[in-house]
Design a protein around this motif. Structure first.
Motif, PDB file in Angstrom:
ATOM      1  N   MET A   1       0.815  -1.200   0.000  1.00  0.00           N
ATOM      2  CA  MET A   1       0.000   0.000   0.000  1.00  0.00           C
ATOM      3  C   MET A   1       0.854   1.257   0.000  1.00  0.00           C
ATOM      4  O   MET A   1       0.494   2.242  -0.586  1.00  0.00           O
ATOM      5  CB  MET A   1      -0.893   0.025   1.221  1.00  0.00           C
TER       6      MET A   1
ATOM      7  N   TYR B   1      -6.706  -9.937  -7.941  1.00  0.00           N
ATOM      8  CA  TYR B   1      -6.384  -8.538  -7.631  1.00  0.00           C
ATOM      9  C   TYR B   1      -6.238  -8.485  -6.114  1.00  0.00           C
ATOM     10  O   TYR B   1      -7.194  -8.263  -5.388  1.00  0.00           O
ATOM     11  CB  TYR B   1      -7.524  -7.638  -8.126  1.00  0.00           C
ATOM     12  N   ASN B   2      -5.036  -8.797  -5.649  1.00  0.00           N
ATOM     13  CA  ASN B   2      -4.847  -9.021  -4.212  1.00  0.00           C
ATOM     14  C   ASN B   2      -3.723  -8.175  -3.625  1.00  0.00           C
ATOM     15  O   ASN B   2      -2.777  -7.832  -4.315  1.00  0.00           O
ATOM     16  CB  ASN B   2      -4.512 -10.496  -3.940  1.00  0.00           C
TER      17      ASN B   2
ATOM     18  N   PHE C   1      -1.081  -8.949  -0.817  1.00  0.00           N
ATOM     19  CA  PHE C   1      -0.503  -9.967   0.073  1.00  0.00           C
ATOM     20  C   PHE C   1       1.005  -9.835  -0.130  1.00  0.00           C
ATOM     21  O   PHE C   1       1.611 -10.527  -0.933  1.00  0.00           O
ATOM     22  CB  PHE C   1      -1.024 -11.351  -0.319  1.00  0.00           C
ATOM     23  N   TYR C   2       1.581  -8.899   0.630  1.00  0.00           N
ATOM     24  CA  TYR C   2       2.972  -8.489   0.396  1.00  0.00           C
ATOM     25  C   TYR C   2       3.975  -9.604   0.644  1.00  0.00           C
ATOM     26  O   TYR C   2       5.095  -9.551   0.139  1.00  0.00           O
ATOM     27  CB  TYR C   2       3.284  -7.250   1.237  1.00  0.00           C
TER      28      TYR C   2
ATOM     29  N   CYS D   1     -10.818  -1.385   0.530  1.00  0.00           N
ATOM     30  CA  CYS D   1      -9.381  -1.149   0.745  1.00  0.00           C
ATOM     31  C   CYS D   1      -9.136   0.346   0.893  1.00  0.00           C
ATOM     32  O   CYS D   1      -9.814   1.165   0.269  1.00  0.00           O
ATOM     33  CB  CYS D   1      -8.566  -1.716  -0.416  1.00  0.00           C
TER      34      CYS D   1
ATOM     35  N   TYR E   1       3.769  -9.881   9.455  1.00  0.00           N
ATOM     36  CA  TYR E   1       2.659  -8.930   9.349  1.00  0.00           C
ATOM     37  C   TYR E   1       1.829  -9.066  10.629  1.00  0.00           C
ATOM     38  O   TYR E   1       1.528 -10.174  11.071  1.00  0.00           O
ATOM     39  CB  TYR E   1       1.824  -9.314   8.127  1.00  0.00           C
TER      40      TYR E   1
ATOM     41  N   ASN F   1      -5.648 -15.394  -1.085  1.00  0.00           N
ATOM     42  CA  ASN F   1      -6.615 -14.701  -0.229  1.00  0.00           C
ATOM     43  C   ASN F   1      -6.383 -14.970   1.253  1.00  0.00           C
ATOM     44  O   ASN F   1      -7.185 -14.573   2.093  1.00  0.00           O
ATOM     45  CB  ASN F   1      -8.047 -15.050  -0.636  1.00  0.00           C
TER      46      ASN F   1
ATOM     47  N   ARG G   1      -7.924 -16.364   7.700  1.00  0.00           N
ATOM     48  CA  ARG G   1      -7.702 -14.926   7.727  1.00  0.00           C
ATOM     49  C   ARG G   1      -8.799 -14.247   8.518  1.00  0.00           C
ATOM     50  O   ARG G   1      -9.883 -14.797   8.708  1.00  0.00           O
ATOM     51  CB  ARG G   1      -7.667 -14.354   6.316  1.00  0.00           C
TER      52      ARG G   1
ATOM     53  N   GLY H   1      -9.331  -2.834   4.448  1.00  0.00           N
ATOM     54  CA  GLY H   1      -8.901  -4.205   4.194  1.00  0.00           C
ATOM     55  C   GLY H   1      -7.598  -4.602   4.862  1.00  0.00           C
ATOM     56  O   GLY H   1      -7.377  -5.792   5.139  1.00  0.00           O
ATOM     57  N   PHE H   2      -6.720  -3.636   5.156  1.00  0.00           N
ATOM     58  CA  PHE H   2      -5.426  -4.055   5.716  1.00  0.00           C
ATOM     59  C   PHE H   2      -5.564  -4.667   7.105  1.00  0.00           C
ATOM     60  O   PHE H   2      -4.657  -5.344   7.598  1.00  0.00           O
ATOM     61  CB  PHE H   2      -4.386  -2.928   5.670  1.00  0.00           C
TER      62      PHE H   2
ATOM     63  N   SER I   1      -7.608  -7.001   7.698  1.00  0.00           N
ATOM     64  CA  SER I   1      -7.966  -8.407   7.464  1.00  0.00           C
ATOM     65  C   SER I   1      -6.715  -9.245   7.227  1.00  0.00           C
ATOM     66  O   SER I   1      -6.411  -9.660   6.105  1.00  0.00           O
ATOM     67  CB  SER I   1      -8.905  -8.516   6.262  1.00  0.00           C
TER      68      SER I   1
END
Ligand code: MTE
Length: 335
Positions: A1, A92-93, A95-96, A151, A207, A236, A241, A249-250, A252
């Motif tokens: 982000m 379209y995700n 997930f770093y 998000c 995270y 996902n 999760r 969203g962050f 989640s």
């Protein structure tokens, strides 16, 4: 982000939902008596048959397949908002752990090994321990929850999750009187999650996310293990999760391996990285802008240049029933 701003064309990967899913959802809604105005609990109607009956069963662990047999399916969606196509929700995700691009998780998490899986439950609980995922949910019925996902980057989706009430899970571990917050931690696995070894990543792994105890116990808050009638895909957040639909969203957090009840407010990953941009609460709020993204509007995916699908954002993402949790809080300073 922090690193990426999605381009206007970012939804070009979008595709239509496979017709089998789309049609079964449509007829399901019709049979269930139409849609409700909001995604509030309690449900006005539910069903005991999967609306995805004609979908090929994906490879799923035995405990999930078992739970699926007695799952409670949700019969309502968000007003006249339609469910986001599966393709968009899984391609379209953010997930770093798998990389910074929206397509990285789908490309790299396909072979993610989410079985067997254990979760450490510790801190302010009477029954700490390391639990196999299937034991966490032993006494609970799997439920479908169709929620908006908003998000902070100002895009949104509507996702049919499959999961369990987090509050009911936590009660089983007997929170002590000192438990005021819940801290969540994602797996660290440099072999499988190549983004964790990237020298471009600014994140100090694992995270981390956190909730206030009353937020964690709220009936809208779930631990998701599936979506679209199937087991959760790697990208996902397989196998487990958090989903907190009134927050950005962050919050989640994906692929959870540790849940710690604490007396102190935990610092989350994004707050640690940029405290002026990301706070602990992260409640969806059209009146409080992020420095780089206005929050007044959102782009509901799929969207395109010709059909941008932009709509006003609602306070608490439209989940008005949580407002009482924050009656004593200045939402502008507690962003
Ligand atoms: N959890 C972990 N462990 N790592 C992440 O990078 N990204 C967050 C959240 N959970 C993230 C995470 C962000 S920024 C968002 S918007 C959502 O996951 C995205 O969920 P989705 O990819 O299922 O849409």
């Amino acid at each position: 982000m922090l690193i990426k701003i999605p381009p206007a064309s970012a939804s070009r990967e979008s595709d239509v939902t496979p017709e089998s899913i789309y049609l079964s959802r449509r007829s399901f809604f019709a049979a269930a008596g139409g849609v409700a105005a909001a995604l509030a609990l309690p449900r006005v109607s539910s069903a005991d048959v999967s609306p995805y009956a004609d979908v090929e069963p994906a490879q799923a662990p035995a405990w999930f397949a078992d739970k699926l047999k007695s799952a409670r399916w949700q019969a309502v969606t968000a007003g006249n908002e339609s469910i986001t196509p599966y393709k968009d929700a899984t391609h379209y995700n953010n997930f770093y752990e798998f990389g910074p691009d929206k397509g990285d998780p789908a490309r790299l998490a396909g072979s993610f090994k989410a079985e067997p899986w254990t979760v450490m439950v510790d801190g302010e609980v009477g029954k700490p321990g390391r639990y196999a995922i299937e034991d966490l949910f032993k006494e609970q019925q799997l439920e479908e929850r169709i929620y908006r996902l908003r998000c902070v980057e100002a895009w949104s989706m509507v996702i049919p999750w499959l999961g369990f009430s987090l509050g009911d899970v936590l009660k089983r571990f007997e929170p002590t009187a000192n438990a005021r917050y819940v801290r969540f931690e994602t797996l660290v696995d440099h072999e499988q999650m190549k983004g964790q070894s990237s020298s471009f990543s600014l994140i100090d792994w694992p995270y981390i996310e956190g909730l206030r105890m009353d937020e964690a116990m709220h009936p809208l808050t779930i631990l998701a293990v599936g979506m679209y009638g199937r087991v959760l895909p790697g990208q996902n957040g397989a196998p487990l999760r958090l989903v907190v639909p009134w927050k950005y969203g962050f919050k989640s957090i994906k692929s959870i391996v540790r849940i710690t009840l604490t007396a102190e407010q935990p610092k989350n990953t994004w707050q640690e990285l940029a405290p002026d941009e990301y706070g602990f609460y992260a409640n969806v709020n059209p009146a409080v802008d992020h420095p780089r993204w206005t929050q007044a509007h959102e782009r509901r995916l799929p969207s395109s240049l010709f059909s941008p699908n932009v709509m006003p954002t609602r306070l608490f993402n439209g989940y008005d029933e949580v407002a009482t949790l924050y009656s004593d809080l200045d939402l502008r300073t507690n962003y």
